[in-house]
Design a protein around this motif. Structure first.
Motif, PDB file in Angstrom:
ATOM      1  N   SER A 169       4.004   1.757   7.937  1.00 15.24           N
ATOM      2  CA  SER A 169       3.892   2.394   6.623  1.00 15.24           C
ATOM      3  C   SER A 169       3.047   3.649   6.734  1.00 15.24           C
ATOM      4  O   SER A 169       2.270   3.822   7.668  1.00 15.24           O
ATOM      5  CB  SER A 169       3.277   1.431   5.612  1.00 15.24           C
ATOM      6  OG  SER A 169       1.947   1.126   5.969  1.00 15.24           O
ATOM      7  N   GLY A 170       3.211   4.481   5.750  1.00 13.11           N
ATOM      8  CA  GLY A 170       2.421   5.699   5.690  1.00 13.11           C
ATOM      9  C   GLY A 170       1.069   5.445   5.054  1.00 13.11           C
ATOM     10  O   GLY A 170       0.660   4.308   4.842  1.00 13.11           O
ATOM     11  N   GLU A 171       0.400   6.507   4.749  1.00  7.10           N
ATOM     12  CA  GLU A 171      -0.905   6.449   4.102  1.00  7.10           C
ATOM     13  C   GLU A 171      -0.751   5.876   2.690  1.00  7.10           C
ATOM     14  O   GLU A 171       0.198   6.206   1.987  1.00  7.10           O
ATOM     15  CB  GLU A 171      -1.471   7.871   4.028  1.00  7.10           C
ATOM     16  CG  GLU A 171      -2.879   7.960   3.540  1.00  7.10           C
ATOM     17  CD  GLU A 171      -3.898   7.383   4.500  1.00  7.10           C
ATOM     18  OE1 GLU A 171      -5.011   7.097   4.031  1.00  7.10           O
ATOM     19  OE2 GLU A 171      -3.600   7.201   5.682  1.00  7.10           O
ATOM     20  N   PRO A 172      -1.664   5.004   2.262  1.00 10.95           N
ATOM     21  CA  PRO A 172      -1.580   4.489   0.887  1.00 10.95           C
ATOM     22  C   PRO A 172      -1.652   5.620  -0.132  1.00 10.95           C
ATOM     23  O   PRO A 172      -2.313   6.631   0.098  1.00 10.95           O
ATOM     24  CB  PRO A 172      -2.816   3.586   0.774  1.00 10.95           C
ATOM     25  CG  PRO A 172      -3.173   3.232   2.176  1.00 10.95           C
ATOM     26  CD  PRO A 172      -2.775   4.424   3.002  1.00 10.95           C
ATOM     27  N   SER A 173      -0.979   5.418  -1.243  1.00 10.65           N
ATOM     28  CA  SER A 173      -0.994   6.438  -2.291  1.00 10.65           C
ATOM     29  C   SER A 173      -2.390   6.540  -2.894  1.00 10.65           C
ATOM     30  O   SER A 173      -3.205   5.618  -2.792  1.00 10.65           O
ATOM     31  CB  SER A 173       0.020   6.082  -3.378  1.00 10.65           C
ATOM     32  OG  SER A 173      -0.413   4.930  -4.082  1.00 10.65           O
TER      33      SER A 173
ATOM     34  N   LYS B 172      -5.344   3.705  -3.419  1.00 12.08           N
ATOM     35  CA  LYS B 172      -6.690   3.883  -2.845  1.00 12.08           C
ATOM     36  C   LYS B 172      -7.772   3.783  -3.919  1.00 12.08           C
ATOM     37  O   LYS B 172      -8.827   3.213  -3.698  1.00 12.08           O
ATOM     38  CB  LYS B 172      -6.806   5.243  -2.159  1.00 12.08           C
ATOM     39  CG  LYS B 172      -6.121   5.326  -0.830  1.00 12.08           C
ATOM     40  CD  LYS B 172      -6.379   6.714  -0.264  1.00 12.08           C
ATOM     41  CE  LYS B 172      -5.629   6.971   0.995  1.00 12.08           C
ATOM     42  NZ  LYS B 172      -5.877   8.328   1.502  1.00 12.08           N
TER      43      LYS B 172
ATOM     44  N   ARG C  79      -0.670  -3.098   3.821  1.00 14.68           N
ATOM     45  CA  ARG C  79       0.058  -2.026   4.514  1.00 14.68           C
ATOM     46  C   ARG C  79       1.155  -2.631   5.378  1.00 14.68           C
ATOM     47  O   ARG C  79       0.863  -3.223   6.413  1.00 14.68           O
ATOM     48  CB  ARG C  79      -0.891  -1.221   5.379  1.00 14.68           C
ATOM     49  CG  ARG C  79      -1.937  -0.481   4.559  1.00 14.68           C
ATOM     50  CD  ARG C  79      -2.821   0.296   5.444  1.00 14.68           C
ATOM     51  NE  ARG C  79      -2.100   1.535   5.761  1.00 14.68           N
ATOM     52  CZ  ARG C  79      -2.677   2.596   6.243  1.00 14.68           C
ATOM     53  NH1 ARG C  79      -3.950   2.601   6.513  1.00 14.68           N
ATOM     54  NH2 ARG C  79      -1.975   3.682   6.489  1.00 14.68           N
TER      55      ARG C  79
ATOM     56  N   ALA D   6       0.827  -1.206   0.000  1.00 15.83           N
ATOM     57  CA  ALA D   6       0.000   0.000   0.000  1.00 15.83           C
ATOM     58  C   ALA D   6       0.860   1.255   0.000  1.00 15.83           C
ATOM     59  O   ALA D   6       0.407   2.318  -0.414  1.00 15.83           O
ATOM     60  CB  ALA D   6      -0.932   0.004   1.214  1.00 15.83           C
ATOM     61  N   ASP D   7       2.087   1.129   0.451  1.00 12.29           N
ATOM     62  CA  ASP D   7       2.972   2.297   0.541  1.00 12.29           C
ATOM     63  C   ASP D   7       4.078   2.256  -0.498  1.00 12.29           C
ATOM     64  O   ASP D   7       5.190   2.669  -0.229  1.00 12.29           O
ATOM     65  CB  ASP D   7       3.588   2.374   1.934  1.00 12.29           C
ATOM     66  CG  ASP D   7       4.638   1.298   2.152  1.00 12.29           C
ATOM     67  OD1 ASP D   7       4.548   0.237   1.501  1.00 12.29           O
ATOM     68  OD2 ASP D   7       5.548   1.512   2.958  1.00 12.29           O
TER      69      ASP D   7
ATOM     70  N   PRO E 209       6.961   2.719  -2.703  1.00 15.35           N
ATOM     71  CA  PRO E 209       7.819   3.887  -2.872  1.00 15.35           C
ATOM     72  C   PRO E 209       7.755   4.424  -4.296  1.00 15.35           C
ATOM     73  O   PRO E 209       7.508   3.677  -5.237  1.00 15.35           O
ATOM     74  CB  PRO E 209       9.218   3.371  -2.534  1.00 15.35           C
ATOM     75  CG  PRO E 209       9.118   1.895  -2.478  1.00 15.35           C
ATOM     76  CD  PRO E 209       7.686   1.510  -2.387  1.00 15.35           C
ATOM     77  N   SER E 210       7.959   5.700  -4.432  1.00 16.17           N
ATOM     78  CA  SER E 210       7.854   6.330  -5.749  1.00 16.17           C
ATOM     79  C   SER E 210       8.823   5.727  -6.750  1.00 16.17           C
ATOM     80  O   SER E 210       8.566   5.742  -7.948  1.00 16.17           O
ATOM     81  CB  SER E 210       8.080   7.838  -5.638  1.00 16.17           C
ATOM     82  OG  SER E 210       9.367   8.091  -5.102  1.00 16.17           O
TER      83      SER E 210
END
Length: 144
Positions: free
Chosen positions: A112-116, A120, A108, A79-80, A82-83
């Motif tokens: 981890s941070g918020e899903p991109s 979503k 997730r 879910a996170d 990386p770019s």
């Protein structure tokens, strides 16, 4: 808690974004904790060293992803993501959702941070780093 069930075997496409860290091995180990309840799986992924990974031709990368994904019942992406892996993730999302109609499950990882936004908008389900939640999503979304 998942109830004991009759044996279930599936094939999972694991996103290339899992290649970047030990998360791939951790995810597989996490899923294997459900073996005692009859859950079995094979994994497919396009390794980072695959010739299409370094190709300038975006179509060849897409075709390689699609070829690995073709025989799988579900697709698991982080879910996170990386770019750095957006090139892969975008192709995996398009192949899974638009062309092959495969369930897309975003997992997730811990801390981890918020899903991109793209995750979503396209994931059929976003679940935490929990074997039972992941397996439940696989069973609900990909069972015949």
């Amino acid at each position: 808690m998942l109830p004991p069930a009759k044996p279930y075997k599936t094939s999972l496409y694991l996103s290339c974004a899992w290649n970047d860290r030990s998360a791939f091995r951790e995810l597989v180990a996490l899923l294997q904790t459900c073996r005692d309840r009859g859950f079995r799986f094979d994994t497919f992924l396009l390794p980072e060293d695959h010739p299409a990974a370094g190709a300038d031709n975006e179509r060849s990368l897409y075709e390689a992803v699609r070829g690995k994904m073709k025989y799988c019942q579900a697709v698991l992406i982080p879910a996170d993501a990386p770019s750095a892996y957006s090139r892969w993730i975008n192709k995996e999302i398009i192949a899974a959702t638009s062309e092959m109609n495969k369930p897309l499950i975003a997992v997730r990882p811990p801390d981890s941070g918020e899903p991109s936004l793209i995750v979503k908008q396209n994931a059929d389900r976003i679940v935490g780093w929990d074997a039972e939640a992941i397996v439940q999503a696989i069973l609900e979304l990909s069972a015949p």
